[in-house]
Design a protein around this motif. Structure first.
Motif, PDB file in Angstrom:
ATOM      1  N   MET A   1      32.018  23.149  -7.940  1.00 15.05           N
ATOM      2  CA  MET A   1      33.172  23.794  -8.564  1.00 15.05           C
ATOM      3  C   MET A   1      34.191  24.194  -7.497  1.00 15.05           C
ATOM      4  O   MET A   1      33.817  24.691  -6.437  1.00 15.05           O
ATOM      5  N   TYR A   3      36.710  26.642  -6.158  1.00 12.21           N
ATOM      6  CA  TYR A   3      37.053  28.052  -6.317  1.00 12.21           C
ATOM      7  C   TYR A   3      38.439  28.340  -5.747  1.00 12.21           C
ATOM      8  O   TYR A   3      38.928  27.654  -4.853  1.00 12.21           O
ATOM      9  N   GLY A   4      39.061  29.393  -6.239  1.00 14.24           N
ATOM     10  CA  GLY A   4      40.358  29.824  -5.744  1.00 14.24           C
ATOM     11  C   GLY A   4      40.241  30.577  -4.433  1.00 14.24           C
ATOM     12  O   GLY A   4      39.143  30.968  -4.004  1.00 14.24           O
ATOM     13  N   THR A   7      38.455  33.984  -4.292  1.00 11.68           N
ATOM     14  CA  THR A   7      37.003  33.879  -4.390  1.00 11.68           C
ATOM     15  C   THR A   7      36.403  33.377  -3.086  1.00 11.68           C
ATOM     16  O   THR A   7      35.397  33.918  -2.601  1.00 11.68           O
ATOM     17  N   LEU A   8      37.039  32.368  -2.502  1.00  7.62           N
ATOM     18  CA  LEU A   8      36.529  31.802  -1.257  1.00  7.62           C
ATOM     19  C   LEU A   8      36.548  32.818  -0.118  1.00  7.62           C
ATOM     20  O   LEU A   8      35.635  32.833   0.718  1.00  7.62           O
ATOM     21  N   HIS A  11      33.283  34.726  -0.726  1.00  6.96           N
ATOM     22  CA  HIS A  11      31.998  34.057  -0.900  1.00  6.96           C
ATOM     23  C   HIS A  11      31.750  32.855   0.002  1.00  6.96           C
ATOM     24  O   HIS A  11      30.584  32.499   0.226  1.00  6.96           O
ATOM     25  N   ALA A  12      32.788  32.188   0.496  1.00  4.68           N
ATOM     26  CA  ALA A  12      32.575  30.934   1.239  1.00  4.68           C
ATOM     27  C   ALA A  12      31.658  31.146   2.437  1.00  4.68           C
ATOM     28  O   ALA A  12      31.864  32.041   3.253  1.00  4.68           O
TER      29      ALA A  12
END
Length: 426
Positions: A1, A3-4, A7-8, A11-12
């Motif tokens: 998926m 992600y924007g 979000t990254l 979480h990345a």
């Protein structure tokens, strides 16, 4: 998926710690790592398996930061190191050799000008400085010994925006990698790889961390350059004696530069980022988009006020309609022109020094990209080593003050600037 960005930036690269379940990335404060057995150790040292050997090369905390910045920049991989200056040397290390040169912008941070005009000569390298607004001059400066083109996306100190698309066309036509310092913009405001950059470097000390606590650097590899096409980059295309003749580009493909940066660059140059600094930077990046939005919002408000103030002769902020770089904002930095610019004071050098000394809320420091608003008189500090001609070319003349706008209340910043300007001209 897919992600924007918001979000990254959280979480990345990060996953719950498998041993403890810790949600925040732990600080792996260790020098070395236990091998499963002799075969495992041999595979790691032969680059046949990815893992951890020694923290000069790889560290789990640093690895999360590398993956996160690469994801935010849209790159294939990244290498973290001890400072932004280290990142620049690390970026050039696999590309250069004695007698080789780079073509660089005249609009660079003063320390970068010194590094490229003086220090790299000790390696037998050289740099040709060109005004990157003159694209024909950039192309004309390239010769058979040129190995890279280097510029800043938003140039320090003036906040000038480089036409990356035009520069990338020149680099592509010449078959050369384009290296872009994206420190002042961050990947939230500008993603140089989308404009043709081969490598992106950062001083993570600045906006990425955002709180003035660490020094660090990052090199992001786009993974798109053909290192074997011309024969100009043997470190990446030819057999590496230290790894039994392994060819980095042939073996690792899009990750050739990244693997070389770790397996050779960090191994031999030792410009290692410590895990605690990586941890602080990871925490800073979690709020990068929020901070950059406020930096841009405040910079617009403050620069508009300064442009109209009687003691200010000029403001260089590209977000102002009066800026000659304003038309590049929507194309190169669609989310804003950043928080960095300079002002020219009518009272010249003496007024600049008095102005800086009179500020109360702004901090007088040799840094930028902090949550706090910062100020410095570049000609007497960061650009002091340069000649008057170099200072002017870099946008750091004697009557110029660099301002890094923070995320405080804009009205409070304006009030502090006003009282200091009045004192400087009394």
């Amino acid at each position: 998926m897919a992600y924007g960005f918001d979000t990254l930036q959280i979480h990345a690269g990060a996953r719950p710690d498998p041993a403890t379940g810790a949600r925040q990335t732990p600080i792996y404060q260790t020098t070395a790592y236990v091998f499963r057995d002799a075969d495992h150790a041999a595979a790691l040292f032969n680059l046949q398996e990815v893992g951890y050997i020694y923290s000069r090369l790889t560290n789990p905390t640093v690895a999360v930061l590398q993956e996160r910045v690469a994801a935010l920049e849209g790159g294939a991989g990244a290498v973290c190191c001890s400072s932004g200056h280290a990142a620049q040397i690390m970026a050039l290390f696999p590309l250069m050799g004695p007698g080789k040169n780079i073509v660089v912008s005249t609009r660079l941070y003063g320390g970068s000008v010194t590094q490229f005009s003086q220090t790299i000569r000790r390696f037998g390298w050289s740099a040709t400085f060109v005004d990157f607004d003159d694209i024909d001059a950039v192309a004309a400066a390239i010769d058979d010994d040129t190995r890279a083109i280097f510029c800043e996306s938003i140039a320090n100190p003036g906040g000038y925006i480089t036409d990356l698309d035009a520069v990338a066309e020149v680099s592509n036509n010449a078959g050369l990698p384009l290296i872009v310092d994206n420190t002042s913009a961050t990947p939230y405001l500008c993603r140089p790889i989308e404009h043709g950059a081969t490598l992106v470097v950062h001083s993570a000390t600045k906006y990425l961390t955002g709180n003035g606590t660490v020094t660090g650097g990052v090199i992001v590899d786009s993974g798109t350059f053909d290192w074997s096409a011309s024969g100009k980059f043997p470190s990446l295309s030819e057999p590496e004696p230290a790894y039994h003749g392994l060819k980095f580009h042939e073996t690792f493909g899009p990750l050739a530069f990244t693997f070389h940066g770790i397996a050779v660059g960090l191994r031999d140059l030792g410009m290692t980022l410590n895990p605690q600094a990586a941890h602080y930077t990871l925490m800073g990046i979690e709020t990068l988009s929020l901070r950059m939005e406020r930096h841009v919002e405040n910079a617009k408000i403050v620069s508009q006020w300064l442009e109209k103030y009687e003691h200010v002769a000029a403001v260089t902020y590209a977000g102002l309609p009066s800026s000659p770089y304003h038309d590049r904002v929507a194309r190169i930095c669609p989310k804003g022109a950043g928080g960095l610019f300079t002002i020219t004071l009518k009272g010249g050098y003496e007024a600049c020094v008095k102005f800086v000394d009179s500020l109360e809320l702004f901090s007088h420091v040799a840094n930028l990209g902090d949550t706090r608003s910062l100020v410095i008189h570049s000609a007497s500090t960061t650009h002091r080593q340069l000649s008057p001609e170099q200072q002017e070319a870099a946008g750091a003349g004697p009557d110029v003050v660099r301002i890094s706008i923070g995320i405080e209340n804009a009205d409070d910043l304006i009030a502090d600037l006003e009282q200091a300007l009045e004192k400087a001209h009394s």
